[in-house]
Design a protein around this motif. Structure first.
Motif, mmCIF file in Angstrom:
data_model
loop_
_atom_site.group_PDB
_atom_site.id
_atom_site.type_symbol
_atom_site.label_atom_id
_atom_site.label_comp_id
_atom_site.label_asym_id
_atom_site.label_seq_id
_atom_site.Cartn_x
_atom_site.Cartn_y
_atom_site.Cartn_z
ATOM 1 N N ALA A 9 -15.675 -12.824 15.919
ATOM 2 C CA ALA A 9 -17.051 -12.666 16.404
ATOM 3 C C ALA A 9 -17.960 -13.715 15.782
ATOM 4 O O ALA A 9 -17.781 -14.115 14.633
ATOM 5 C CB ALA A 9 -17.561 -11.274 16.060
ATOM 6 N N ARG A 10 -18.938 -14.138 16.583
ATOM 7 C CA ARG A 10 -19.920 -15.081 16.053
ATOM 8 C C ARG A 10 -20.925 -14.346 15.185
ATOM 9 O O ARG A 10 -21.155 -13.156 15.349
ATOM 10 C CB ARG A 10 -20.632 -15.782 17.209
ATOM 11 N N SER A 11 -21.524 -15.059 14.275
ATOM 12 C CA SER A 11 -22.524 -14.485 13.360
ATOM 13 C C SER A 11 -23.807 -14.219 14.107
ATOM 14 O O SER A 11 -24.054 -14.815 15.131
ATOM 15 C CB SER A 11 -22.772 -15.447 12.208
ATOM 16 N N PRO A 12 -24.676 -13.372 13.600
ATOM 17 C CA PRO A 12 -24.532 -12.542 12.411
ATOM 18 C C PRO A 12 -23.680 -11.306 12.695
ATOM 19 O O PRO A 12 -23.664 -10.802 13.812
ATOM 20 C CB PRO A 12 -25.958 -12.138 12.078
ATOM 21 N N LYS A 13 -22.994 -10.856 11.692
ATOM 22 C CA LYS A 13 -22.124 -9.696 11.845
ATOM 23 C C LYS A 13 -21.918 -9.013 10.507
ATOM 24 O O LYS A 13 -22.187 -9.608 9.457
ATOM 25 C CB LYS A 13 -20.768 -10.116 12.411
ATOM 26 N N ARG A 14 -21.466 -7.778 10.565
ATOM 27 C CA ARG A 14 -21.154 -7.027 9.348
ATOM 28 C C ARG A 14 -20.054 -6.043 9.691
ATOM 29 O O ARG A 14 -20.145 -5.318 10.675
ATOM 30 C CB ARG A 14 -22.381 -6.270 8.878
ATOM 31 N N LEU A 15 -19.020 -6.021 8.905
ATOM 32 C CA LEU A 15 -17.928 -5.069 9.092
ATOM 33 C C LEU A 15 -18.173 -3.893 8.161
ATOM 34 O O LEU A 15 -18.261 -4.066 6.945
ATOM 35 C CB LEU A 15 -16.578 -5.719 8.780
#
Length: 55
Positions: A9-15
């Motif tokens: 996935a492209r940013s922004p992201k948080r798992l």
């Protein structure tokens, strides 16, 4: 699969990992559903409305 998809996935992201929960637990086990919702709602609110604190 989650970590692989997260990596693509492209940013922004948080798992967000909810320890002990399995895929099926997130359908109907309140202690896992509640934690997942508590983590997801602020993120959706911020990303979709620009309102990080819900006011």
């Amino acid at each position: 699969m989650s970590t692989e998809l997260h990596g693509r996935a492209r940013s922004p992201k948080r798992l967000q990992v909810v320890e002990g929960g399995t895929h099926m637990d997130f359908y109907d086990v309140p202690k896992y559903v509640d934690r997942a919702i508590a983590e997801a709602v602020p993120s959706f609110r911020e990303k979709l409305t620009g309102d990080a604190d819900g006011s």
